[in-house]
Write a protein that holds these residues in place. Structure first.
Motif, PDB file in Angstrom:
ATOM      1  N   LEU A  15       0.697  -1.332  -0.015  1.00  0.00           N
ATOM      2  CA  LEU A  15       0.032   0.094   0.098  1.00  0.00           C
ATOM      3  C   LEU A  15       0.885   1.385  -0.012  1.00  0.00           C
ATOM      4  N   SER A  16       2.126   1.260   0.430  1.00  0.00           N
ATOM      5  CA  SER A  16       3.062   2.309   0.346  1.00  0.00           C
ATOM      6  C   SER A  16       3.361   2.629  -0.977  1.00  0.00           C
ATOM      7  N   THR A  17       3.374   1.721  -1.793  1.00  0.00           N
ATOM      8  CA  THR A  17       3.679   1.984  -3.293  1.00  0.00           C
ATOM      9  C   THR A  17       2.536   1.594  -4.010  1.00  0.00           C
ATOM     10  N   LYS A  18       1.410   2.099  -4.185  1.00  0.00           N
ATOM     11  CA  LYS A  18      -0.108   1.970  -4.678  1.00  0.00           C
ATOM     12  C   LYS A  18       0.221   1.569  -6.166  1.00  0.00           C
ATOM     13  N   PHE A  19       0.654   2.687  -6.676  1.00  0.00           N
ATOM     14  CA  PHE A  19       0.554   2.775  -8.016  1.00  0.00           C
ATOM     15  C   PHE A  19       1.434   1.268  -8.847  1.00  0.00           C
ATOM     16  N   ARG A  20       2.899   1.294  -7.995  1.00  0.00           N
ATOM     17  CA  ARG A  20       3.696   0.223  -8.689  1.00  0.00           C
ATOM     18  C   ARG A  20       3.129  -1.152  -8.364  1.00  0.00           C
ATOM     19  N   PHE A  22      -0.073  -1.828  -8.201  1.00  0.00           N
ATOM     20  CA  PHE A  22      -1.084  -1.949  -9.243  1.00  0.00           C
ATOM     21  C   PHE A  22      -0.539  -2.440 -10.711  1.00  0.00           C
ATOM     22  N   LEU A  23       0.475  -1.805 -11.230  1.00  0.00           N
ATOM     23  CA  LEU A  23       1.080  -2.196 -12.292  1.00  0.00           C
ATOM     24  C   LEU A  23       1.792  -3.251 -12.440  1.00  0.00           C
ATOM     25  N   THR A  24       2.293  -3.833 -11.223  1.00  0.00           N
ATOM     26  CA  THR A  24       2.771  -5.208 -11.016  1.00  0.00           C
ATOM     27  C   THR A  24       1.471  -6.207 -11.199  1.00  0.00           C
ATOM     28  N   MET A  25       0.506  -6.158 -10.414  1.00  0.00           N
ATOM     29  CA  MET A  25      -0.699  -6.616 -10.366  1.00  0.00           C
ATOM     30  C   MET A  25      -1.324  -6.989 -11.772  1.00  0.00           C
ATOM     31  N   LEU A  26      -1.308  -5.977 -12.693  1.00  0.00           N
ATOM     32  CA  LEU A  26      -2.017  -6.010 -13.648  1.00  0.00           C
ATOM     33  C   LEU A  26      -1.709  -7.173 -14.751  1.00  0.00           C
ATOM     34  N   GLY A  27      -0.673  -7.775 -14.699  1.00  0.00           N
ATOM     35  CA  GLY A  27      -0.519  -9.140 -15.418  1.00  0.00           C
ATOM     36  C   GLY A  27      -1.166 -10.289 -14.916  1.00  0.00           C
ATOM     37  N   ILE A  28      -1.371 -10.275 -13.624  1.00  0.00           N
ATOM     38  CA  ILE A  28      -2.007 -11.214 -12.766  1.00  0.00           C
ATOM     39  C   ILE A  28      -3.409 -10.889 -13.152  1.00  0.00           C
ATOM     40  N   LEU A 320       0.550 -10.358  -3.221  1.00  0.00           N
ATOM     41  CA  LEU A 320       0.546  -9.438  -4.297  1.00  0.00           C
ATOM     42  C   LEU A 320      -0.097 -10.364  -5.466  1.00  0.00           C
ATOM     43  N   SER A 321       0.195 -11.468  -5.599  1.00  0.00           N
ATOM     44  CA  SER A 321      -0.420 -12.428  -6.815  1.00  0.00           C
ATOM     45  C   SER A 321      -1.916 -12.663  -6.371  1.00  0.00           C
ATOM     46  N   LEU A 322      -2.446 -12.869  -5.132  1.00  0.00           N
ATOM     47  CA  LEU A 322      -3.846 -13.086  -4.680  1.00  0.00           C
ATOM     48  C   LEU A 322      -4.638 -11.956  -4.763  1.00  0.00           C
ATOM     49  N   LEU A 323      -4.219 -10.514  -4.623  1.00  0.00           N
ATOM     50  CA  LEU A 323      -4.746  -9.446  -4.782  1.00  0.00           C
ATOM     51  C   LEU A 323      -5.114  -9.442  -6.100  1.00  0.00           C
ATOM     52  N   GLY A 324      -4.101  -9.545  -7.003  1.00  0.00           N
ATOM     53  CA  GLY A 324      -4.474  -9.464  -8.320  1.00  0.00           C
ATOM     54  C   GLY A 324      -5.111 -10.463  -9.161  1.00  0.00           C
ATOM     55  N   GLY A 325      -5.142 -11.630  -8.283  1.00  0.00           N
ATOM     56  CA  GLY A 325      -5.964 -12.678  -8.775  1.00  0.00           C
ATOM     57  C   GLY A 325      -7.410 -12.489  -8.331  1.00  0.00           C
ATOM     58  N   GLY A 326      -7.507 -12.160  -7.263  1.00  0.00           N
ATOM     59  CA  GLY A 326      -8.822 -11.546  -6.716  1.00  0.00           C
ATOM     60  C   GLY A 326      -9.803 -10.485  -7.696  1.00  0.00           C
ATOM     61  N   ILE A 327      -8.942  -9.628  -7.858  1.00  0.00           N
ATOM     62  CA  ILE A 327      -9.683  -8.587  -8.999  1.00  0.00           C
ATOM     63  C   ILE A 327      -9.822  -9.312 -10.293  1.00  0.00           C
ATOM     64  N   GLY A 328      -8.971 -10.222 -10.594  1.00  0.00           N
ATOM     65  CA  GLY A 328      -9.317 -10.857 -12.051  1.00  0.00           C
ATOM     66  C   GLY A 328     -10.338 -11.836 -11.977  1.00  0.00           C
ATOM     67  N   SER A 361      -3.016 -18.507  -9.076  1.00  0.00           N
ATOM     68  CA  SER A 361      -2.344 -17.078  -8.589  1.00  0.00           C
ATOM     69  C   SER A 361      -1.435 -17.485  -7.537  1.00  0.00           C
ATOM     70  N   MET A 362      -1.651 -18.284  -6.530  1.00  0.00           N
ATOM     71  CA  MET A 362      -0.833 -18.721  -5.335  1.00  0.00           C
ATOM     72  C   MET A 362       0.248 -19.426  -6.014  1.00  0.00           C
ATOM     73  N   PHE A 363       0.231 -20.182  -7.019  1.00  0.00           N
ATOM     74  CA  PHE A 363       1.335 -21.084  -7.418  1.00  0.00           C
ATOM     75  C   PHE A 363       2.337 -19.973  -8.116  1.00  0.00           C
ATOM     76  N   ILE A 364       1.728 -18.960  -8.800  1.00  0.00           N
ATOM     77  CA  ILE A 364       2.613 -18.018  -9.595  1.00  0.00           C
ATOM     78  C   ILE A 364       3.244 -17.264  -8.512  1.00  0.00           C
ATOM     79  N   GLY A 365       2.686 -16.904  -7.364  1.00  0.00           N
ATOM     80  CA  GLY A 365       3.230 -16.006  -6.287  1.00  0.00           C
ATOM     81  C   GLY A 365       4.536 -16.660  -5.759  1.00  0.00           C
ATOM     82  N   VAL A 366       4.110 -17.972  -5.215  1.00  0.00           N
ATOM     83  CA  VAL A 366       5.231 -19.049  -4.601  1.00  0.00           C
ATOM     84  C   VAL A 366       6.374 -18.880  -5.682  1.00  0.00           C
ATOM     85  N   VAL A 367       6.189 -19.565  -6.995  1.00  0.00           N
ATOM     86  CA  VAL A 367       7.178 -19.645  -7.924  1.00  0.00           C
ATOM     87  C   VAL A 367       7.940 -18.789  -8.011  1.00  0.00           C
TER      88      VAL A 367
END
Length: 388
Positions: A15-20, A22-28, A320-328, A361-367
């Motif tokens: 949350l301290s780097t919201k824009f970064r 979001f951009l990171t989560m965009l792919g997920i 990070l991966s799960l947040l992106g997965g949830g939005i997806g 999503s979890m697998f991607i985050g772990v790997v």
């Protein structure tokens, strides 16, 4: 407790780097959205086709005729001789003809059938009656029309008892079908149905293209196929490529296999987006490790173990991966519902599909979080504290 604290730290850091973030989560987000939507499309197509084929029953056999020699014919009488006791059959021969009333004129698909066709095709009447055996025997100029034809030619009026001209000949409307919608075999709503004997005169041919046979039970279908194939081979001994005998259940199984393969293929294509998203997570986590080198050094200096640092950064990658997965997932469900509302195509978002997306999503985050987390955990405290 340690995991809970690490999750809180991860959320605070992200949350301290919201824009970064979001951009990171965009792919997920795009990857999971694609997985949900594409698998749902594949599942919906499979269910839709299975329902349409299944509506005609698993005890249906179809005989298609397409001779190499244009002089060869497969007549309605020959087709009826294929039947054994207890079986019913119906031809289907189609041509496009000019159809008009005083109010409307258009080219429509006219189909020659017999009295068993409605039973075989599961057609229901909204008004009037269907073609009878008498209509077929005496080649009566009568027609049963689809729901769309009734709306186009008669508006709000009752078409039954009124006349339509098909290629100039007057046909009495005796029935109107209930609206059925689109199917693999075209829409009955947009067709006119006339007795096969009337169609032979109208089309100027006594050869049929397709004949349906309904066996007494699904168990007897293999023997019916064998019996029909044997009789057809005697009718056309020199041209066995002129016809095909298809078991409806086999067609259903084949299409089911094709759609499952298609669904897996669509899911794999969407999985590439998740892979790209995972690479983005690994990249940003490596940057994060470099930026937080002094933090790592301080934590190690006050007693944090390698495993603690590893867990901290790994959980951050998974969160990070799960947040992106949830939005997806939410976007995928919303899009599927929107398609269902705006069209007649019912999209199906199943629980297994959602669980697959979450798991992936979890697998991607772990790997993709392991490498940055491992790099962070192996930093020496003294080197980390010296870093600018």
């Amino acid at each position: 407790m340690k995991i809970y604290q690490n999750v809180k730290l991860a959320l605070k850091q992200l949350l301290s780097t919201k824009f970064r973030t979001f951009l990171t989560m965009l792919g997920i987000i795009i990857g999971v959205f694609s997985v949900i939507l594409l698998i749902s499309i594949g599942t919906a197509i499979s269910k839709n086709v299975s329902t349409q084929l299944g509506d005609m029953g698993s005890n249906l056999v179809s005989v298609s005729f397409y001779p190499n020699n244009p002089t060869e014919k497969f007549t309605y009488k020959e087709a009826t001789n294929l039947l054994e006791d207890g079986e019913i059959g119906s031809p289907e021969v189609m041509q496009t003809k000019a159809v008009r009333t005083n109010e409307h004129t258009d080219d429509m698909q006219v189909t020659g059938i017999n009295d068993a066709y409605a039973n075989i095709k599961n057609l229901e009447l909204a008004r009037g009656r269907f073609c009878s055996e008498v209509d077929v025997r005496y080649a009566q100029k009568v027609t049963v029309i689809g729901a769309d034809v009734a709306k186009s030619y008669f508006k709000e009026q009752n078409p039954v008892g009124k006349y339509m001209r098909i290629s100039g000949a007057r046909y009495l409307v005796i029935g109107v079908l209930k609206e059925k919608g689109e199917s693999l075999f075209g829409s009955a709503d947009k067709k006119l149905f006339i007795p096969i004997t009337s169609a032979e005169r109208l089309f100027k041919t006594d050869s049929i293209d397709l004949y349906y046979i309904q066996a007494k039970s699904p168990n007897q279908v293999p023997s019916v196929v064998k019996q029909v194939d044997h009789k057809m081979s005697r009718l056309f001994p020199n041209d066995k490529d002129a016809y095909s005998v298809v078991n409806q259940q086999e067609a259903l199984d084949t299409f089911d296999s094709i759609t499952k393969t298609l669904t897996v293929g669509l899911g794999a294509i969407a999985g590439i987006s998740l892979l790209v998203g995972g690479i983005g997570i690994m990249n940003i986590m490596l940057v994060s490790v470099s930026e937080r080198t002094r933090e790592i050094g301080i934590r190690k200096a006050i007693g944090a173990r390698d495993s603690d640092i590893l867990l901290q950064f790994l959980i951050e990658a998974v969160v990070l991966s799960l947040l992106g997965g949830g939005i997806g997932i939410l976007l995928g469900i919303f899009s599927a519902q929107l398609v269902t509302i705006l069209s007649d195509f019912e999209m199906i978002v199943s629980i297994p599909t959602i669980l697959l997306a979450v798991g992936f999503s979890m697998f991607i985050g772990v790997v993709f979080g392991v490498v940055p987390a491992h790099k962070a955990s192996k930093k020496m405290p003294i080197d980390a504290l010296r870093a600018e």
